[in-house]
Write a protein that holds these residues in place. Sequence first.
Motif, mmCIF file in Angstrom:
data_model
loop_
_atom_site.group_PDB
_atom_site.id
_atom_site.type_symbol
_atom_site.label_atom_id
_atom_site.label_comp_id
_atom_site.label_asym_id
_atom_site.label_seq_id
_atom_site.Cartn_x
_atom_site.Cartn_y
_atom_site.Cartn_z
ATOM 1 N N ARG A 77 2.061 1.559 15.337
ATOM 2 C CA ARG A 77 2.726 2.219 15.607
ATOM 3 C C ARG A 77 3.794 2.478 16.252
ATOM 4 N NH1 ARG A 77 -0.267 7.026 14.192
ATOM 5 N NH2 ARG A 77 -2.537 6.061 14.450
ATOM 6 N N SER A 78 4.200 1.436 16.156
ATOM 7 C CA SER A 78 5.557 1.069 17.561
ATOM 8 C C SER A 78 5.901 0.074 17.664
ATOM 9 C CB SER A 78 6.013 1.866 18.966
ATOM 10 O OG SER A 78 4.979 1.354 19.793
ATOM 11 N N HIS A 79 7.106 -1.044 17.599
ATOM 12 C CA HIS A 79 7.390 -1.734 17.606
ATOM 13 C C HIS A 79 6.474 -2.281 18.744
ATOM 14 C CE1 HIS A 79 10.254 -2.086 14.014
ATOM 15 N NE2 HIS A 79 10.899 -1.526 14.757
ATOM 16 N N LYS A 80 6.819 -1.682 20.185
ATOM 17 C CA LYS A 80 5.575 -2.252 21.622
ATOM 18 C C LYS A 80 4.457 -2.045 21.199
ATOM 19 C CE LYS A 80 9.662 -2.512 23.621
ATOM 20 N NZ LYS A 80 10.554 -1.925 25.477
ATOM 21 N N GLY A 81 4.314 -1.658 20.161
ATOM 22 C CA GLY A 81 2.424 -1.046 20.058
ATOM 23 C C GLY A 81 1.454 -2.601 20.162
ATOM 24 N N ASP A 82 0.464 -2.076 20.117
ATOM 25 C CA ASP A 82 -0.480 -3.175 19.106
ATOM 26 C C ASP A 82 -0.984 -2.787 17.810
ATOM 27 O OD1 ASP A 82 -0.991 -4.947 21.587
ATOM 28 O OD2 ASP A 82 -2.038 -3.829 22.421
ATOM 29 N N PHE A 83 -1.600 -3.618 16.569
ATOM 30 C CA PHE A 83 -2.248 -3.763 16.247
ATOM 31 C C PHE A 83 -3.429 -2.816 15.829
ATOM 32 C CE2 PHE A 83 1.053 -6.181 13.967
ATOM 33 C CZ PHE A 83 1.124 -5.625 12.791
ATOM 34 N N GLN A 84 -4.304 -1.802 15.551
ATOM 35 C CA GLN A 84 -4.782 -0.976 15.601
ATOM 36 C C GLN A 84 -5.761 -0.948 14.009
ATOM 37 O OE1 GLN A 84 -4.719 2.385 17.192
ATOM 38 N NE2 GLN A 84 -4.724 1.848 19.653
ATOM 39 N N HIS A 85 -7.092 -1.236 14.574
ATOM 40 C CA HIS A 85 -7.994 -1.190 12.907
ATOM 41 C C HIS A 85 -8.638 0.524 12.513
ATOM 42 C CE1 HIS A 85 -11.464 -0.491 10.151
ATOM 43 N NE2 HIS A 85 -11.395 -2.305 9.300
ATOM 44 N N GLN A 86 -7.685 0.584 10.856
ATOM 45 C CA GLN A 86 -7.487 1.792 10.390
ATOM 46 C C GLN A 86 -9.006 2.597 9.560
ATOM 47 O OE1 GLN A 86 -6.169 4.511 11.834
ATOM 48 N NE2 GLN A 86 -4.296 3.081 13.415
ATOM 49 N N PHE A 87 -9.182 1.462 8.246
ATOM 50 C CA PHE A 87 -10.355 2.120 8.026
ATOM 51 C C PHE A 87 -10.096 0.774 6.674
ATOM 52 C CE2 PHE A 87 -5.695 3.928 6.151
ATOM 53 C CZ PHE A 87 -5.757 2.992 4.613
ATOM 54 N N SER A 88 -11.316 0.740 5.868
ATOM 55 C CA SER A 88 -11.849 -0.302 4.708
ATOM 56 C C SER A 88 -11.614 0.397 3.833
ATOM 57 C CB SER A 88 -13.428 -0.671 5.394
ATOM 58 O OG SER A 88 -13.667 -0.769 7.008
ATOM 59 N N LEU A 89 -11.057 -0.867 2.364
ATOM 60 C CA LEU A 89 -11.380 0.391 1.427
ATOM 61 C C LEU A 89 -11.700 -0.892 0.286
ATOM 62 C CD1 LEU A 89 -8.207 -1.669 0.055
ATOM 63 C CD2 LEU A 89 -7.295 0.067 1.445
ATOM 64 N N LEU A 90 -11.581 -0.647 -1.156
ATOM 65 C CA LEU A 90 -12.470 -1.355 -1.953
ATOM 66 C C LEU A 90 -11.148 -1.796 -3.169
ATOM 67 C CD1 LEU A 90 -15.640 -0.459 -2.961
ATOM 68 C CD2 LEU A 90 -15.195 -2.683 -2.088
ATOM 69 N N ALA A 91 -11.150 -3.056 -3.248
ATOM 70 C CA ALA A 91 -9.779 -3.444 -4.052
ATOM 71 C C ALA A 91 -10.055 -4.274 -4.858
ATOM 72 C CB ALA A 91 -8.356 -3.128 -3.444
ATOM 73 N N PRO A 92 -9.383 -4.578 -5.754
ATOM 74 C CA PRO A 92 -9.380 -6.163 -7.037
ATOM 75 C C PRO A 92 -9.048 -7.165 -6.685
ATOM 76 C CG PRO A 92 -7.904 -4.209 -7.966
ATOM 77 C CD PRO A 92 -8.817 -3.365 -7.238
ATOM 78 N N ASN A 93 -7.795 -7.518 -6.059
ATOM 79 C CA ASN A 93 -6.774 -8.066 -4.776
ATOM 80 C C ASN A 93 -5.942 -7.543 -3.965
ATOM 81 O OD1 ASN A 93 -4.250 -6.772 -5.632
ATOM 82 N ND2 ASN A 93 -5.255 -8.133 -8.245
ATOM 83 N N LYS A 94 -5.657 -8.188 -3.388
ATOM 84 C CA LYS A 94 -4.784 -8.147 -1.978
ATOM 85 C C LYS A 94 -3.562 -7.145 -2.126
ATOM 86 C CE LYS A 94 -2.517 -12.903 -2.000
ATOM 87 N NZ LYS A 94 -2.718 -14.171 -1.402
ATOM 88 N N GLU A 95 -2.947 -7.900 -3.312
ATOM 89 C CA GLU A 95 -1.645 -6.287 -3.879
ATOM 90 C C GLU A 95 -1.965 -5.108 -3.743
ATOM 91 O OE1 GLU A 95 -2.503 -9.718 -5.787
ATOM 92 O OE2 GLU A 95 -0.832 -10.820 -4.777
ATOM 93 N N MET A 96 -3.341 -5.126 -4.198
ATOM 94 C CA MET A 96 -3.623 -3.372 -5.105
ATOM 95 C C MET A 96 -4.584 -3.042 -3.798
ATOM 96 S SD MET A 96 -3.556 -1.422 -7.265
ATOM 97 C CE MET A 96 -3.533 -1.635 -9.093
ATOM 98 N N ALA A 97 -4.336 -4.267 -3.340
ATOM 99 C CA ALA A 97 -4.934 -3.588 -1.447
ATOM 100 C C ALA A 97 -3.744 -2.584 -0.729
ATOM 101 C CB ALA A 97 -6.073 -4.426 -0.850
ATOM 102 N N PHE A 98 -3.112 -3.643 -0.910
ATOM 103 C CA PHE A 98 -1.809 -3.146 -0.073
ATOM 104 C C PHE A 98 -1.131 -1.934 -0.703
ATOM 105 C CE2 PHE A 98 2.508 -3.977 1.452
ATOM 106 C CZ PHE A 98 2.280 -4.268 3.016
ATOM 107 N N VAL A 99 -0.925 -2.085 -1.625
ATOM 108 C CA VAL A 99 -0.577 -0.592 -2.491
ATOM 109 C C VAL A 99 -1.755 0.128 -2.345
ATOM 110 C CG1 VAL A 99 -0.064 0.441 -4.053
ATOM 111 C CG2 VAL A 99 0.584 -2.053 -4.249
ATOM 112 N N MET A 100 -2.911 0.324 -1.760
ATOM 113 C CA MET A 100 -3.279 1.238 -1.241
ATOM 114 C C MET A 100 -3.443 2.160 -0.597
ATOM 115 S SD MET A 100 -6.645 0.107 -3.766
ATOM 116 C CE MET A 100 -8.420 1.661 -3.435
ATOM 117 N N ALA A 101 -3.797 0.907 0.523
ATOM 118 C CA ALA A 101 -3.142 0.935 2.301
ATOM 119 C C ALA A 101 -2.304 1.629 2.563
ATOM 120 C CB ALA A 101 -3.511 -0.143 3.133
ATOM 121 N N GLN A 102 -0.648 1.313 1.342
ATOM 122 C CA GLN A 102 0.361 2.048 1.700
ATOM 123 C C GLN A 102 0.665 3.379 1.495
ATOM 124 O OE1 GLN A 102 2.980 -0.829 -0.293
ATOM 125 N NE2 GLN A 102 4.016 -1.022 2.178
#
Length: 123
Positions: free
Chosen positions: A19-44
């Motif tokens: 959420r911020s430059h100084k913050g930590d990464f947090q797990h948000q959710f899981s998703l199904l996608a055919p490849n990593k590019e599509m997964a990234f677009v879906m996450a966005q």
Amino acid sequence: MGNEKTDGFHQIYEVFSKRSHKGDFQHQFSLLAPNKEMAFVMAQENFMRREPVVDIWVVKRDDIRMMQPEERQMVNRLDNKDYRLTKGYGYLRKKWRQYEQKMLDEKEILSWGDDGKTPKTTR
């Protein structure tokens, strides 16, 4: 991980956000996608337009390694870590109090004045 069944075409991806430059990464959710590019677009599309984020990570679930049972046993063996925590030193207050009480001997107590608060000066 990896015990979940998919249709063979889709893969499970995990989405992490920051959420911020100084913050930590947090797990948000899981998703199904055919490849990593599509997964990234879906996450966005599913996440970044709803919440303010600085960065996201999309990771294939199969690439995440978890501890094996024998590795967990090794970690459980190392259970005496009180010396690393400040709560592990809580007994020192009691010891210090006992030490201070031993310093007062009978002569010193009897030399105190009538009010019991200030010591008599003997010259």
